[in-house]
Design a protein around this motif. Structure first.
Motif, PDB file in Angstrom:
ATOM      1  N   GLN A 137       0.905  -1.184   0.007  1.00  0.00           N
ATOM      2  CA  GLN A 137      -0.088   0.117  -0.052  1.00  0.00           C
ATOM      3  C   GLN A 137       0.939   1.189  -0.029  1.00  0.00           C
ATOM      4  OE1 GLN A 137      -0.580  -2.445   2.177  1.00  0.00           O
ATOM      5  NE2 GLN A 137      -2.450  -3.032   2.310  1.00  0.00           N
ATOM      6  N   ASP A 138       1.907   1.172   0.679  1.00  0.00           N
ATOM      7  CA  ASP A 138       2.868   2.442   0.869  1.00  0.00           C
ATOM      8  C   ASP A 138       3.305   2.917  -0.595  1.00  0.00           C
ATOM      9  OD1 ASP A 138       4.278   0.167   0.618  1.00  0.00           O
ATOM     10  OD2 ASP A 138       5.873   0.973   1.529  1.00  0.00           O
ATOM     11  N   ILE A 139       3.460   1.697  -1.471  1.00  0.00           N
ATOM     12  CA  ILE A 139       4.148   2.093  -2.898  1.00  0.00           C
ATOM     13  C   ILE A 139       3.149   2.707  -3.441  1.00  0.00           C
ATOM     14  CG2 ILE A 139       5.186   1.116  -5.028  1.00  0.00           C
ATOM     15  CD1 ILE A 139       6.687  -1.059  -3.122  1.00  0.00           C
ATOM     16  N   ALA A 140       1.839   2.146  -3.482  1.00  0.00           N
ATOM     17  CA  ALA A 140       0.703   2.634  -4.347  1.00  0.00           C
ATOM     18  C   ALA A 140       0.445   4.092  -3.917  1.00  0.00           C
ATOM     19  CB  ALA A 140      -0.326   1.631  -3.956  1.00  0.00           C
ATOM     20  N   TYR A 141       0.517   4.344  -2.592  1.00  0.00           N
ATOM     21  CA  TYR A 141      -0.090   5.590  -1.964  1.00  0.00           C
ATOM     22  C   TYR A 141       1.076   6.814  -2.628  1.00  0.00           C
ATOM     23  CZ  TYR A 141      -1.507   9.303   1.352  1.00  0.00           C
ATOM     24  OH  TYR A 141      -2.106  10.453   1.632  1.00  0.00           O
ATOM     25  N   ARG A 142       2.519   6.056  -2.550  1.00  0.00           N
ATOM     26  CA  ARG A 142       3.312   7.143  -3.076  1.00  0.00           C
ATOM     27  C   ARG A 142       3.059   7.396  -4.648  1.00  0.00           C
ATOM     28  NH1 ARG A 142      10.090   6.677  -3.282  1.00  0.00           N
ATOM     29  NH2 ARG A 142      10.281   8.161  -5.156  1.00  0.00           N
ATOM     30  N   HIS A 143       3.016   6.485  -5.420  1.00  0.00           N
ATOM     31  CA  HIS A 143       2.382   6.538  -6.809  1.00  0.00           C
ATOM     32  C   HIS A 143       1.114   7.695  -6.921  1.00  0.00           C
ATOM     33  CE1 HIS A 143       4.422   2.513  -8.066  1.00  0.00           C
ATOM     34  NE2 HIS A 143       5.192   3.544  -7.776  1.00  0.00           N
ATOM     35  N   PHE A 144       0.349   7.516  -6.178  1.00  0.00           N
ATOM     36  CA  PHE A 144      -0.867   8.289  -6.176  1.00  0.00           C
ATOM     37  C   PHE A 144      -0.490   9.805  -5.861  1.00  0.00           C
ATOM     38  CE2 PHE A 144      -3.770  10.453  -2.957  1.00  0.00           C
ATOM     39  CZ  PHE A 144      -4.591  10.795  -3.878  1.00  0.00           C
ATOM     40  N   LEU A 145       0.362  10.076  -4.843  1.00  0.00           N
ATOM     41  CA  LEU A 145       0.768  11.433  -4.490  1.00  0.00           C
ATOM     42  C   LEU A 145       1.769  11.926  -5.777  1.00  0.00           C
ATOM     43  CD1 LEU A 145       1.678  11.209  -0.681  1.00  0.00           C
ATOM     44  CD2 LEU A 145      -0.476  12.077  -1.818  1.00  0.00           C
ATOM     45  N   GLU A 146       2.308  11.033  -6.089  1.00  0.00           N
ATOM     46  CA  GLU A 146       3.373  11.545  -7.471  1.00  0.00           C
ATOM     47  C   GLU A 146       2.275  11.971  -8.633  1.00  0.00           C
ATOM     48  OE1 GLU A 146       5.920   8.102  -7.688  1.00  0.00           O
ATOM     49  OE2 GLU A 146       7.405   9.023  -6.689  1.00  0.00           O
ATOM     50  N   TRP A 147       1.309  11.154  -8.869  1.00  0.00           N
ATOM     51  CA  TRP A 147       0.541  11.345  -9.900  1.00  0.00           C
ATOM     52  C   TRP A 147      -0.484  12.637  -9.533  1.00  0.00           C
ATOM     53  CZ3 TRP A 147      -4.947  11.744  -8.856  1.00  0.00           C
ATOM     54  CH2 TRP A 147      -5.688  11.744 -10.164  1.00  0.00           C
ATOM     55  N   LEU A 148      -0.620  12.984  -8.387  1.00  0.00           N
ATOM     56  CA  LEU A 148      -1.350  14.026  -7.952  1.00  0.00           C
ATOM     57  C   LEU A 148      -0.635  15.269  -8.439  1.00  0.00           C
ATOM     58  CD1 LEU A 148      -4.234  15.089  -6.818  1.00  0.00           C
ATOM     59  CD2 LEU A 148      -3.075  14.988  -4.716  1.00  0.00           C
ATOM     60  N   GLY A 149       0.770  15.318  -7.817  1.00  0.00           N
ATOM     61  CA  GLY A 149       1.660  16.404  -8.166  1.00  0.00           C
ATOM     62  C   GLY A 149       1.754  16.823  -9.542  1.00  0.00           C
ATOM     63  N   GLU A 150       1.800  15.811 -10.514  1.00  0.00           N
ATOM     64  CA  GLU A 150       2.066  15.879 -11.736  1.00  0.00           C
ATOM     65  C   GLU A 150       0.778  16.572 -12.396  1.00  0.00           C
ATOM     66  OE1 GLU A 150       2.795  12.130 -13.387  1.00  0.00           O
ATOM     67  OE2 GLU A 150       4.804  11.938 -12.443  1.00  0.00           O
ATOM     68  N   THR A 151      -0.451  16.127 -11.979  1.00  0.00           N
ATOM     69  CA  THR A 151      -1.435  16.880 -12.736  1.00  0.00           C
ATOM     70  C   THR A 151      -1.665  18.229 -12.153  1.00  0.00           C
ATOM     71  OG1 THR A 151      -2.996  16.478 -10.573  1.00  0.00           O
ATOM     72  CG2 THR A 151      -2.834  14.721 -12.246  1.00  0.00           C
ATOM     73  N   LEU A 152      -1.028  18.729 -11.094  1.00  0.00           N
ATOM     74  CA  LEU A 152      -1.015  19.900 -10.665  1.00  0.00           C
ATOM     75  C   LEU A 152       0.143  20.884 -10.903  1.00  0.00           C
ATOM     76  CD1 LEU A 152      -1.854  19.449  -7.036  1.00  0.00           C
ATOM     77  CD2 LEU A 152      -3.326  20.614  -8.668  1.00  0.00           C
ATOM     78  N   SER A 153       1.184  20.246 -11.599  1.00  0.00           N
ATOM     79  CA  SER A 153       2.414  20.853 -12.087  1.00  0.00           C
ATOM     80  C   SER A 153       2.291  21.993 -13.250  1.00  0.00           C
ATOM     81  CB  SER A 153       3.580  19.830 -12.548  1.00  0.00           C
ATOM     82  OG  SER A 153       3.039  19.260 -13.761  1.00  0.00           O
ATOM     83  N   ASN A 154       1.327  21.806 -13.900  1.00  0.00           N
ATOM     84  CA  ASN A 154       1.377  23.046 -14.962  1.00  0.00           C
ATOM     85  C   ASN A 154       0.550  24.271 -14.413  1.00  0.00           C
ATOM     86  OD1 ASN A 154       1.956  21.334 -17.140  1.00  0.00           O
ATOM     87  ND2 ASN A 154      -0.214  20.578 -17.799  1.00  0.00           N
ATOM     88  N   GLU A 155      -0.204  24.162 -13.234  1.00  0.00           N
ATOM     89  CA  GLU A 155      -0.633  25.333 -12.636  1.00  0.00           C
ATOM     90  C   GLU A 155       0.257  25.930 -11.677  1.00  0.00           C
ATOM     91  OE1 GLU A 155      -4.804  26.030 -12.419  1.00  0.00           O
ATOM     92  OE2 GLU A 155      -5.277  24.152 -12.925  1.00  0.00           O
TER      93      GLU A 155
END
Length: 657
Positions: A137-155
């Protein structure tokens, strides 16, 4: 935020910082072989790393060398990198918490691994759902937070940049859970709706003991990092409102001859019982009883009103300006003089309101700071304020316009890697452009410590003027064609003009330099070479700073540093600001006035020493009383700037030149 809540937040930030810094240091040393004393294990001893981890280690080492190129020792570079990584992770987690409250994102951190946003993510990402189901679960949660950051990086690229070293060193789940438990404490539940919360986090991240130790060891800041954290004092909201009401508020008030909603909205706006407004050229009569005569200002489209905070910190002044500008725009839309022009672009008031969050950030608000962390925070705070506005308009997350630009810039030296700079310059055509770039980079070396006091725009103009003189003194291309092989030889010059053929180059030189470098930076950012990507990032930030310095403003608001300048900037400040060199805040006042348009207004909170000490006599007589007109002064005394041991004054000045 009351004192008890601030104390609770201070405790949370302090404990979170320790957890994240210790966790980062453990990973750097125990996993990547990078020690706190600056030593780095050779690659052959890193057999436990897989291919991805080897790549991460290489990138971390490049970041370290990049920090060293800025003047840090190997040991200090590791400490600096550790702080940066810890701070970025804390900022990101707090940003997610605040975004949840504004319905910008689904729940991501409020319940950690049980957050519903994470569960939705697993439904859309089967590979991570497999990890979750298999006990990772820890690796999956890290991937989630990384994905979330990527979606916000343009703004919010400054906080969620894919090039940030925090992406290579992620907190362990144990550390992450501990930090999230602190952030999600019920005692702090009310603070996440306030944009100012992120500013308090910025101030509290630097331990009080570190400030005290630095002051004990040296009266003057020894480098740009010390200069930044020794002057991290949050400006109280009543001071922010007092200064903003009597600058931005006052300008709009005078445009409307007092008949504006700001008269009630700005509770600290100083206006007299009877004010008589004079038109252009109208002479001021002899004072008559209680009447006060005020020079009327012509109305202006609010899109043209520019505001700057040259030591912006977490953006506290700019946040309040955002609120006043909203009222100003709505009033202008309905104005018989200004309305028709604005209504051509925004036919209805709802059209205007939909555009306002992005437009205010793009057109009106500007900030400079020497601390990249501060620019992260200020950009985030303004973006969150825009999201709050969308929420108040009832817009769901998928209906909100994207905000991809703000004018918050970091004053820092441009690329420290000379080999990459030379490579870049060698590719520029005409070659003269490369020489001008080298001149600019040379002048930017003191940017990290001089910050807004660096008059880099003058250096740009002087370099271009020098080149233009060489060009005009030498044979022109049309002349050279007359002589065939016997043409006269041009004398040896510091600048290579052999390839210059466009006489219009000189009129467009500044814009052309910026455009060419920004194109290079964008192209480099698309590549895989991290060294060149970091060079590109430095270049973009450096020229954003230069570009901002070339503009003029209607309002400057600030809580500038005070005391002695840093050792690295001392000689520059003494040479550039001979009238105000005795205290850095006085130099900031002089610099701020140079940015203002005629009848522009400055609002500042500084030490009160300038109003009575003999050593500030020149500052008072030549600047305050000759080049400006003081409009309001509040002698505030001690205890205003949190823990700062300084007696303060808040005042507003109007330029007369």
């Amino acid at each position: 935020m009351d004192k008890s809540t601030r104390n609770a937040l201070r405790s949370t930030v302090t404990r979170s910082r320790r957890l994240l810094e210790e966790g980062t240091a453990d990973q750097l040393e125990g996993h990547y072989g990078i020690y706190s004393d600056g030593r780095i294990e050779p690659d052959e001893r890193m057999g436990h790393l897989d291919e991805t981890e080897h790549r991460h280690r290489d990138q971390i080492i490049i970041h370290l060398h990049h920090i060293e190129a800025g003047g840090f020792s190997s040991k200090d570079a590791v400490a600096q990198l550790t702080r940066q990584i810890a701070y970025t992770h804390l900022n990101r987690l707090c940003a997610y918490k605040m975004m949840e409250r504004r319905k910008v994102i689904r729940e991501a951190v409020s319940r950690g691994l049980k957050s519903n946003g994470f569960l939705f993510y697993l439904g859309d990402h089967p590979e991570d759902e497999v990890l979750w189901s298999s006990g990772k679960q820890d690796i999956a949660y890290r991937h989630f937070l990384e994905w979330l950051g990527e979606t916000l990086s343009n703004e919010i690229g400054v906080l969620f940049s894919s090039h940030d070293s925090a992406n290579q060193v992620f907190p362990t789940q144990q550390v992450l859970d501990a930090v999230l438990n602190l952030i999600n404490d019920e005692e702090l539940a009310s603070i996440w709706d306030e944009e100012e919360t992120i500013g308090w986090i910025y101030q509290y991240f630097t331990p009080k003991e570190m400030r005290e130790q630095a002051r004990k060891e040296s009266a003057a800041p020894r480098n740009s990092y010390e200069l930044a954290f020794r002057n991290q004092f949050y400006t109280p909201q009543y001071v922010v409102e007092f200064l903003t009401d009597n600058t931005l508020g006052r300008i709009w008030y005078e445009m409307y001859k007092g008949a504006t909603a700001l008269k009630e909205r700005c509770r600290y706006l100083v206006h007299r019982p009877i004010e008589v407004f004079l038109g252009p050229g109208e002479e001021e009569p002899v004072q008559d009883g209680d009447r006060v005569y005020v020079r009327h200002r012509p109305k202006r489209d609010p899109r043209e009103i520019a505001i700057l905070d040259p030591a912006c910190g977490s953006g506290h002044f700019l946040l309040y300006c955002f609120d006043l500008l909203w009222t100003i725009y709505e009033e202008a839309w309905d104005d018989p003089d200004l309305g028709p022009v604005i209504q051509r672009d925004y036919p209805t008031l709802d059209d205007l309101r939909l555009a306002l969050p992005g437009m205010i950030l793009m057109r009106n608000l500007h900030g400079i700071d020497i601390d990249l962390r501060a620019t992260q925070i200020a950009s985030l705070a303004l973006w969150l304020r825009a999201q709050t506005a969308y929420q108040e308009l009832g817009l769901k997350r998928d209906k909100r316009p994207h905000i991809t630009r703000s004018n918050i810039v970091c004053a820092e030296p441009m690329p420290g890697k000379q080999d990459i700079l030379k490579e870049f310059v060698s590719e520029l055509r005409p070659r003269l452009l490369g020489r001008l770039v080298e001149t600019i980079v040379e002048h930017m070396t003191v940017a990290a410590e001089a910050g807004s006091l660096l008059k880099v725009e003058e250096a740009v103009r002087e370099a271009i003027q020098e080149a233009k003189q060489h060009w005009e003194a030498g044979p022109q291309p049309e002349q050279l064609t007359l002589f065939g092989d016997d043409r006269p030889r041009q004398g040896a010059l510091a600048l290579d003009l052999a390839e210059i053929t466009d006489s219009q180059f000189w009129e467009e030189a500044e814009a052309r330099i910026l455009e060419t470098l920004e194109q290079y930076a964008r192209a480099a950012s698309d590549g895989a070479d991290l060294e060149r990507v970091l060079f590109a990032d430095d270049t973009v930030r450096g020229f954003a700073f230069i570009d901002l310095c070339r503009h003029n403003f209607d309002v400057v608001l600030m809580n500038p540093p005070f005391g002695e300048p840093s050792k690295g900037s001392k000689s520059y400040i003494e040479r550039t600001y001979p009238r105000t060199k005795n205290d850095i805040y006085a130099a900031f006042v002089e610099r701020a006035l140079s940015w203002l348009r005629w009848r522009g207004m400055l609002g500042a909170i500084t030490s009160r020493t300038g109003f009575f000490l003999r050593s500030f006599e020149e500052w008072r007589e030549e600047i305050l009383l000759r080049e400006t007109r003081p409009t309001v002064v509040a002698d505030l005394g001690m205890g205003v700037l949190d823990t700062a041991m300084v007696e303060t004054a808040a005042y507003c000045l109007e330029t007369t030149r």
